[in-house]
Design an enzyme around this catalytic site. Structure first.
Site, PDB file in Angstrom:
ATOM      1  N   LYS A   1     -58.710 -66.094 -84.983  1.00 58.78           N
ATOM      2  CA  LYS A   1     -60.136 -65.791 -85.166  1.00 58.78           C
ATOM      3  C   LYS A   1     -60.386 -65.289 -86.585  1.00 58.78           C
ATOM      4  CE  LYS A   1     -62.827 -64.156 -81.241  1.00 58.78           C
ATOM      5  NZ  LYS A   1     -63.069 -62.976 -80.379  1.00 58.78           N
TER       6      LYS A   1
HETATM    7  O1  G3P Z   1     -65.200 -61.138 -78.034  1.00 58.43           O
HETATM    8  C1  G3P Z   1     -66.409 -61.570 -78.563  1.00 58.43           C
HETATM    9  C2  G3P Z   1     -67.635 -61.208 -77.758  1.00 58.43           C
HETATM   10  O2  G3P Z   1     -67.588 -61.861 -76.511  1.00 58.43           O
HETATM   11  C3  G3P Z   1     -67.891 -59.732 -77.647  1.00 58.43           C
HETATM   12  O3  G3P Z   1     -68.869 -59.446 -76.694  1.00 58.43           O
HETATM   13  O4  G3P Z   1     -69.739 -57.801 -75.087  1.00 58.43           O
HETATM   14  O5  G3P Z   1     -68.743 -56.986 -77.243  1.00 58.43           O
HETATM   15  O6  G3P Z   1     -70.958 -58.165 -77.212  1.00 58.43           O
HETATM   16  P1  G3P Z   1     -69.608 -58.025 -76.572  1.00 58.43           P
END
Ligand code: G3P
Length: 220
Positions: free
Chosen positions: A83
Site C-alpha cells: 500500500k
Molecule cells: O483500511 C482502509 C480503510 O478501510 C479505513 O477505514 O474505518 O478507518 O475509515 P476507516
C-alpha cells in the site's frame, strides 16, 4: 465482488476465513498499531493464514525510503500487496514498485481525479474511502460510482476496492456500482450474514424437528 476484511486481528481473520468467503485482507498502520505487537510478526501470520491478496502499508513519507520499504514488504510472501498513499511521493514510489512487478494498492483516495492517477501508475488496487467521505458530509458512494464508470470507459485494469465501509448497505451499493472488492471491519462482515427472519425460521425448523423426534420415540 470479492470480500476482504479490514483488520490486523488474527482471531477475526480466522473466524471469517472459516466461512469460506474471505478473499483477502487489508491492513493499515492504525489497525496494526491496535494489535500492539511486532508488525512483521502480525503481517507474516496474516499472509500465511489467508489465501488471497494481503495489503501491507508503507509508512515512510518520502519516495526513496518508501520504495525500499515497499520492496521489503513485497518480499514477505507472494500474496503481499504494497500500500502506498495517494501523494506525489506515493505515486513516485508506486510507479517504481510496479516497474519491478510488485502489486500496489493506492490508498487514501477520496476523488475520481486521484483514482485516475492511481490507474495511470499501473496500480493493482485503488482504495476509495467511502465512510470517511460520508463523515464530512460528502457522498462516498457517488465517488465510488464515478470511479467505476471512469475505469469502465477507459478500460483501466486497476481493481476498485471500496474501503472505509461502515454498514451492510455500503457493501450492497458497492456491488451494484461495480466495485471489484469491498473491505470491511469484522463487525460489518458479521452483520452481512444476519437476518431476523433467518433466526426465526431456523428456530422453528429445529423446534418442529425436535417435536417429530419426540413423537417417533413415543410411538416406539
Ligand atoms: O483500511 C482502509 C480503510 O478501510 C479505513 O477505514 O474505518 O478507518 O475509515 P476507516
Amino acid at each position: 465482488m470479492k470480500l476482504f476484511l479490514d483488520t490486523a486481528n488474527l482471531e477475526e481473520i480466522r473466524e471469517i476465513n472459516r466461512w469460506g468467503v474471505l478473499g483477502g485482507v487489508t491492513t493499515n498502520p492504525s489497525l496494526v498499531a491496535k494489535e500492539a505487537e511486532d508488525p512483521d510478526r502480525v503481517w507474516k501470520e496474516i499472509l500465511a493464514e489467508v489465501d488471497g491478496p494481503i495489503s501491507l502499508e508503507t509508512t515512510e513519507p518520502e519516495a526513496g525510503p518508501m520504495y525500499d520499504q515497499g520492496v521489503r514488504l513485497s518480499q514477505m510472501a507472494p500474496n503481499a500487496v504494497v500500500k502506498v498513499p495517494m501523494s506525489p511521493d506515493g505515486l513516485t514510489a508506486g510507479k517504481r514498485l510496479v516497474a519491478d512487478g510488485i502489486r500496489i494498492n493506492v490508498t487514501l483516495v477520496f476523488s475520481p481525479a486521484q483514482a485516475i492517477l492511481a490507474a495511470e501508475v499501473g496500480a493493482y488496487i485503488v482504495s476509495p474511502f467511502l465512510g470517511r467521505l460520508d463523515d464530512v458530509a460528502a457522498d462516498g458512494m457517488d465517488v465510488l460510482r464515478k470511479i467505476c464508470d471512469i475505469y469502465e470507459v477507459q478500460g483501466y485494469e486497476t481493481n476498485v476496492l471500496a474501503a472505509s465501509l461502515r454498514h451492510p448497505m455500503h457493501i450492497v451499493e458497492s456491488a451494484l456500482a461495480g466495485a471489484d472488492i469491498a473491505t470491511m471491519p469484522y463487525d460489518v462482515f458479521a452483520k452481512l450474514v444476519k437476518h431476523p427472519l433467518t433466526d426465526i425460521g431456523l428456530e422453528k425448523f429445529q423446534a418442529d424437528w425436535t417435536t417429530l423426534q419426540d413423537e417417533l420415540k413415543g410411538e416406539a
